[in-house]
Each structure stands twice: as structure tokens, then as C-alpha cells.
Design a protein around this motif. Structure first.
Motif, PDB file in Angstrom:
ATOM      1  N   ARG A 163       0.842  -1.194   0.000  1.00 56.23           N
ATOM      2  CA  ARG A 163       0.000   0.000   0.000  1.00 56.23           C
ATOM      3  C   ARG A 163       0.877   1.243   0.000  1.00 56.23           C
ATOM      4  NH1 ARG A 163      -4.356  -0.452   4.713  1.00 56.23           N
ATOM      5  NH2 ARG A 163      -5.150   1.393   3.599  1.00 56.23           N
ATOM      6  N   ASP A 164       0.468   2.235  -0.763  1.00 51.48           N
ATOM      7  CA  ASP A 164       1.248   3.464  -0.810  1.00 51.48           C
ATOM      8  C   ASP A 164       0.333   4.678  -0.654  1.00 51.48           C
ATOM      9  OD1 ASP A 164       1.634   3.958  -4.390  1.00 51.48           O
ATOM     10  OD2 ASP A 164       0.136   2.843  -3.284  1.00 51.48           O
ATOM     11  N   TYR A 165       0.902   5.746  -0.137  1.00 51.80           N
ATOM     12  CA  TYR A 165       0.173   6.972   0.137  1.00 51.80           C
ATOM     13  C   TYR A 165       0.939   8.132  -0.490  1.00 51.80           C
ATOM     14  CZ  TYR A 165      -1.746   3.815   3.627  1.00 51.80           C
ATOM     15  OH  TYR A 165      -2.308   2.731   4.242  1.00 51.80           O
ATOM     16  N   ILE A 166       0.231   9.108  -0.980  1.00 54.34           N
ATOM     17  CA  ILE A 166       0.868  10.235  -1.654  1.00 54.34           C
ATOM     18  C   ILE A 166       0.359  11.557  -1.101  1.00 54.34           C
ATOM     19  CG2 ILE A 166       1.299   8.996  -3.810  1.00 54.34           C
ATOM     20  CD1 ILE A 166      -1.214  10.250  -4.975  1.00 54.34           C
ATOM     21  N   SER A 167       1.186  12.584  -1.272  1.00 52.37           N
ATOM     22  CA  SER A 167       0.790  13.925  -0.846  1.00 52.37           C
ATOM     23  C   SER A 167      -0.159  14.521  -1.880  1.00 52.37           C
ATOM     24  CB  SER A 167       2.023  14.811  -0.675  1.00 52.37           C
ATOM     25  OG  SER A 167       2.663  15.006  -1.920  1.00 52.37           O
ATOM     26  N   ARG A 168      -0.797  15.617  -1.489  1.00 49.39           N
ATOM     27  CA  ARG A 168      -1.790  16.262  -2.353  1.00 49.39           C
ATOM     28  C   ARG A 168      -1.160  16.728  -3.672  1.00 49.39           C
ATOM     29  NH1 ARG A 168      -3.656  19.126   1.091  1.00 49.39           N
ATOM     30  NH2 ARG A 168      -5.694  18.250   1.506  1.00 49.39           N
ATOM     31  N   GLY A 175      -3.822  14.168 -11.813  1.00 52.00           N
ATOM     32  CA  GLY A 175      -5.098  14.539 -12.402  1.00 52.00           C
ATOM     33  C   GLY A 175      -6.303  14.335 -11.520  1.00 52.00           C
ATOM     34  N   TYR A 176      -6.096  14.108 -10.218  1.00 60.11           N
ATOM     35  CA  TYR A 176      -7.222  13.909  -9.305  1.00 60.11           C
ATOM     36  C   TYR A 176      -7.707  15.258  -8.788  1.00 60.11           C
ATOM     37  CZ  TYR A 176      -6.014   8.950  -9.303  1.00 60.11           C
ATOM     38  OH  TYR A 176      -5.752   7.658  -9.686  1.00 60.11           O
ATOM     39  N   SER A 177      -9.009  15.420  -8.747  1.00 55.92           N
ATOM     40  CA  SER A 177      -9.605  16.663  -8.254  1.00 55.92           C
ATOM     41  C   SER A 177      -9.562  16.687  -6.729  1.00 55.92           C
ATOM     42  CB  SER A 177     -11.047  16.776  -8.727  1.00 55.92           C
ATOM     43  OG  SER A 177     -11.846  15.749  -8.152  1.00 55.92           O
ATOM     44  N   GLU A 178      -9.804  17.868  -6.153  1.00 57.30           N
ATOM     45  CA  GLU A 178      -9.829  17.998  -4.691  1.00 57.30           C
ATOM     46  C   GLU A 178     -10.881  17.076  -4.086  1.00 57.30           C
ATOM     47  OE1 GLU A 178      -8.006  19.550  -2.505  1.00 57.30           O
ATOM     48  OE2 GLU A 178      -6.630  20.449  -3.943  1.00 57.30           O
ATOM     49  N   LYS A 179     -12.025  16.968  -4.764  1.00 53.84           N
ATOM     50  CA  LYS A 179     -13.097  16.097  -4.271  1.00 53.84           C
ATOM     51  C   LYS A 179     -12.646  14.651  -4.253  1.00 53.84           C
ATOM     52  CE  LYS A 179     -17.979  14.990  -5.054  1.00 53.84           C
ATOM     53  NZ  LYS A 179     -19.159  15.219  -5.921  1.00 53.84           N
ATOM     54  N   GLU A 180     -11.977  14.222  -5.308  1.00 49.15           N
ATOM     55  CA  GLU A 180     -11.494  12.840  -5.373  1.00 49.15           C
ATOM     56  C   GLU A 180     -10.425  12.585  -4.311  1.00 49.15           C
ATOM     57  OE1 GLU A 180     -11.798  11.417  -9.987  1.00 49.15           O
ATOM     58  OE2 GLU A 180     -10.393  13.045  -9.540  1.00 49.15           O
ATOM     59  N   ILE A 181      -9.552  13.567  -4.104  1.00 46.93           N
ATOM     60  CA  ILE A 181      -8.494  13.403  -3.112  1.00 46.93           C
ATOM     61  C   ILE A 181      -9.070  13.213  -1.720  1.00 46.93           C
ATOM     62  CG2 ILE A 181      -6.544  14.555  -1.988  1.00 46.93           C
ATOM     63  CD1 ILE A 181      -5.991  15.942  -4.670  1.00 46.93           C
ATOM     64  N   HIS A 182     -10.129  13.975  -1.413  1.00 44.63           N
ATOM     65  CA  HIS A 182     -10.745  13.871  -0.089  1.00 44.63           C
ATOM     66  C   HIS A 182     -11.591  12.602   0.060  1.00 44.63           C
ATOM     67  CE1 HIS A 182      -9.450  17.669   1.584  1.00 44.63           C
ATOM     68  NE2 HIS A 182      -9.810  18.300   0.481  1.00 44.63           N
ATOM     69  N   SER A 183     -12.235  12.158  -1.015  1.00 44.83           N
ATOM     70  CA  SER A 183     -13.145  11.008  -0.932  1.00 44.83           C
ATOM     71  C   SER A 183     -12.421   9.671  -0.988  1.00 44.83           C
ATOM     72  CB  SER A 183     -14.184  11.076  -2.057  1.00 44.83           C
ATOM     73  OG  SER A 183     -13.555  11.019  -3.325  1.00 44.83           O
ATOM     74  N   MET A 184     -11.303   9.594  -1.701  1.00 43.68           N
ATOM     75  CA  MET A 184     -10.568   8.340  -1.838  1.00 43.68           C
ATOM     76  C   MET A 184      -9.632   8.140  -0.655  1.00 43.68           C
ATOM     77  SD  MET A 184      -9.675   8.538  -5.936  1.00 43.68           S
ATOM     78  CE  MET A 184      -9.002   6.875  -6.029  1.00 43.68           C
ATOM     79  N   LYS A 185      -9.667   6.953  -0.080  1.00 42.05           N
ATOM     80  CA  LYS A 185      -8.835   6.689   1.080  1.00 42.05           C
ATOM     81  C   LYS A 185      -7.354   6.649   0.717  1.00 42.05           C
ATOM     82  CE  LYS A 185     -12.289   4.180   3.801  1.00 42.05           C
ATOM     83  NZ  LYS A 185     -12.622   2.925   4.502  1.00 42.05           N
ATOM     84  N   GLU A 186      -7.054   6.111  -0.434  1.00 40.72           N
ATOM     85  CA  GLU A 186      -5.668   6.080  -0.878  1.00 40.72           C
ATOM     86  C   GLU A 186      -5.611   6.123  -2.402  1.00 40.72           C
ATOM     87  OE1 GLU A 186      -3.938   1.791  -1.132  1.00 40.72           O
ATOM     88  OE2 GLU A 186      -5.001   1.928   0.787  1.00 40.72           O
ATOM     89  N   ILE A 187      -4.586   6.761  -2.909  1.00 42.60           N
ATOM     90  CA  ILE A 187      -4.361   6.857  -4.346  1.00 42.60           C
ATOM     91  C   ILE A 187      -2.977   6.289  -4.627  1.00 42.60           C
ATOM     92  CG2 ILE A 187      -4.131   8.393  -6.338  1.00 42.60           C
ATOM     93  CD1 ILE A 187      -5.922  10.384  -4.868  1.00 42.60           C
ATOM     94  N   SER A 188      -2.902   5.288  -5.467  1.00 36.59           N
ATOM     95  CA  SER A 188      -1.642   4.636  -5.762  1.00 36.59           C
ATOM     96  C   SER A 188      -0.949   5.319  -6.935  1.00 36.59           C
ATOM     97  CB  SER A 188      -1.863   3.156  -6.080  1.00 36.59           C
ATOM     98  OG  SER A 188      -0.657   2.549  -6.518  1.00 36.59           O
ATOM     99  N   TRP A 189       0.209   5.927  -6.682  1.00 33.58           N
ATOM    100  CA  TRP A 189       0.960   6.544  -7.771  1.00 33.58           C
ATOM    101  C   TRP A 189       1.640   5.475  -8.622  1.00 33.58           C
ATOM    102  CZ3 TRP A 189       6.263   5.834  -8.060  1.00 33.58           C
ATOM    103  CH2 TRP A 189       6.909   5.384  -6.905  1.00 33.58           C
ATOM    104  N   GLN A 190       1.866   4.282  -8.028  1.00 31.60           N
ATOM    105  CA  GLN A 190       2.538   3.225  -8.779  1.00 31.60           C
ATOM    106  C   GLN A 190       1.686   2.724  -9.950  1.00 31.60           C
ATOM    107  OE1 GLN A 190       4.807   0.267  -6.492  1.00 31.60           O
ATOM    108  NE2 GLN A 190       4.187   1.363  -4.648  1.00 31.60           N
TER     109      GLN A 190
END
Length: 348
Positions: A163-168, A175-190
């Protein structure tokens, strides 16, 4: 990973650096914390709680410049702002030009943590960022990149759970919106790594784990955003937590945008090959013409000549042979230089 935690990672590493400078101001300009390179050197007679202000560290006239940039960034909802300041060197009182990036660390946008460095270093500096980046690239160049809005953000990776975590900042770049960043628990940059670069990046990552961690992780690769935009980045990282058996538990790193640098490399490569081929063709074309001239001169040599014309013929033959030798030498040197250059730039 929250942005403030991300900034703290770099901030803590900067404490050991002779090149980096660090200071935190509140809204009034009072210094809340700083490294040893900021502010006057306290004497034994100074009160321990004696406050230090902006004018003790930088030219007082630079305060308006700092405040204007802070307010402008606040009104534009920016997370940070850049400003050049004249730092006062104590105790002699002379000044040195420095470049800073200040980050908002309170909700009222009043308290700012700044990371800075000299614009024109007067001596070699120990970057002092440890295994995180030392030994992987030109340290001064990297710090310049960090403070020129090329830093995309930070990432955490748990090798055991994958599992990986990324900064805003990284999420926005993907390309993730502010809404997506807040709603998604984690976003994988890999998952956004270019498929042609993924296996090689994974190989270098595993090599970092096997050393264990003695070989710093540094890799140039491509990331593809949600909008299908390809961005060249360089990833730095180090394992910060190992279990009792020597297995990695946590890895932290940062991503830097090097797209413009790569565009220049590609342009130089393409023009290098074009100019190499052009020079090669022209050189061989000239040698062919010189060979024709020498052939004609050999035919003329068999005919009867006056002493004067014979002397001129010999001069033409000598000069033509010298020209042919010069072209031959030039072609050989050009080939050697091209081979050396191509070894130096390596594959993209």
C-alpha cells in the motif's frame, strides 16, 4: 500522507545541512524556530527567552516583500510561496542573497515554515541530507530544483502490504480533483507508472531492499496522468523502518518533475544524430571529390609540361593529398567523439 507531514520529512532532513536554511515565522514576524544559520548568535548574557524577529535575520526592508508574497499566496489559496531575501550574517552584519519557499502550516495562513538556500554559494556546502539524496546526484542542483516548484510531492510505501500513500501535490499532478483526493482513502501513484518503465523501476526498488538500504533509491521514469499526459520524474527514496528480521516496513520518498530536462535531452539527442550523419556524409562527399581531383592530376602528370606548369602541378598534388589526410583525420576524430558522447548520454 498529509502535506504538513510531508514537509516535515524534508524539514527534519534539512537540519543537518550546511546548504539548507530553515526558519518559522508567525504572523508578526517573530521567529518560532530556526536552524543555527538564522538570527544573531546569543551571548552568555542574553536572556534565554529573548525573542528574535524577521529584522534580526533579514534586511528589514525585505519584510514587505515577504508579506506581499504571503498575502498573495493566501488569497490565491496556494500552499506555499517563493521569495528572495537578504540574509544577515552575524556577527559581522554583512548580507547574502538567499532563495526561500515558505509553507503555510496553520489554518489562519499566518505561520509559515521556510526552507531556503544561498543563491550564489561562496564555498562548497555539505548538503547533509543523508542517504535520502546524498550520493545520488549533484546535491546543490537538487536543492535548487526543490525550491523552483519542480517538487511534485512526497510518497509513503509499505512493502509488506504493497500500500502506498501520496501527498496532495502528487495527486493533483496525476489529475485527481480535490473532491477525489478527499473522498478516496488512498491513491496509488505506482498504478500511474508508464508500463515500459515499471519492471525496471521494480528491479531497482528490490535492489534497494536487498542491500539493505545501503544503495539509495534513485530512478528516472515516466508517470501517466488520468488525462493521459506523460510526465518525466525522478524518484528519490529511502527505507525508514525495518523489522527485526531485516525486512522493510516503511519507505519514504519524493518525486521531482524533470520533464523539461528530458525534452532538452531528447532534442539534443535527435540533433546530435542529425548533425553526426550530416557531417559524415559531407566529409565522405568531400573526400570523393578530392579523390577525383587527384585522379585528374595523375593524368595531367603524364603529359608534357613547362617547368612553371610542372611546379604548379606538384603544388596542387601536394595540397590535395594534405586535404585528403585532413579530412580522413577529421572523420576519425568525429567518430571517436560521437562514440564517447553516446556512451555518456546513455539510453533514454
Amino acid at each position: 500522507m498529509q502535506d504538513w507531514n510531508s514537509i516535515q520529512v524534508l524539514s527534519n532532513l534539512a537540519i543537518t545541512s550546511e546548504y539548507f536554511l530553515q526558519v518559522t515565522f508567525d504572523k508578526s514576524g517573530k521567529v518560532m524556530s530556526s536552524d543555527s544559520g538564522i538570527g544573531p548568535i546569543p551571548s552568555l548574557f542574553d536572556h534565554k527567552e529573548k525573542p528574535i524577529y524577521f529584522a534580526d535575520c533579514f534586511l528589514a526592508s525585505d519584510w514587505s516583500k515577504y508579506e506581499n508574497q504571503r498575502i498573495k499566496a493566501w488569497k490565491s489559496s496556494h500552499q506555499s510561496f517563493l521569495v528572495d531575501l537578504q540574509k544577515i550574517n552575524h556577527p559581522d552584519g554583512n548580507t547574502v542573497s538567499t532563495k526561500w519557499e515558505f509553507f503555510f502550516i496553520t489554518e489562519d495562513f499566518g505561520t509559515c515554515l521556510g526552507l531556503g538556500h544561498p543563491i550564489e554559494p561562496l564555498r562548497p556546502y555539505n548538503i547533509g541530507l543523508g542517504e535520502f539524496i546524498d550520493g545520488t546526484t549533484n546535491g546543490n542542483e537538487l536543492v535548487d530544483i526543490l525550491l523552483e516548484n519542480k517538487l511534485l510531492g512526497f510518497w509513503d510505501f509499505d512493502p509488506s502490504t504493497k500500500r502506498d500513500y501520496i501527498s496532495r501535490g502528487v495527486a493533483q499532478m496525476l489529475g485527481y480533483s480535490e473532491k477525489e483526493i478527499h473522498s478516496m482513502k488512498e491513491i496509488s501513484w505506482q498504478k500511474h507508472i508508464h508500463p515500459d518503465d515499471f519492471q525496471e523501476l521494480l528491479r531497482d526498488l528490490n535492489l534497494h531492499f536487498k542491500t539493505p538500504g545501503n544503495l539509495p533509491f534513485r530512478k528516472e521514469f515516466r508517470i501517466v496522468s488520468k488525462g493521459n499526459q506523460t510526465i518525466w520524474v525522478v524518484g528519490f527514496g529511502k527505507t525508514t523502518d525495518w523489522d527485526s528480521t531485516g525486512h522493510p516496513q516503511k519507505m519514504q520518498g519524493l518525486l521531482i518533475d524533470i520533464t523539461e530536462k528530458k525534452k532538452q535531452e531528447i532534442w539534443l539527442r535527435e540533433h546530435h544524430y542529425f548533425l553526426r550523419d550530416l557531417a559524415f556524409q559531407q566529409s565522405h562527399s568531400l573526400r570523393a571529390r578530392v579523390a577525383n581531383i587527384l585522379g585528374v592530376l595523375e593524368i595531367l602528370d603524364t603529359e608534357h609540361h613547362t617547368p612553371e606548369s610542372r611546379k604548379l602541378l606538384e603544388i596542387l598534388k601536394t595540397e590535395s593529398k594534405q586535404l585528403d589526410l585532413s579530412l580522413k583525420k577529421s572523420i576519425k576524430e568525429s567518430v571517436n567523439q560521437n562514440e564517447s558522447w553516446e556512451r555518456g548520454i546513455g539510453p533514454l
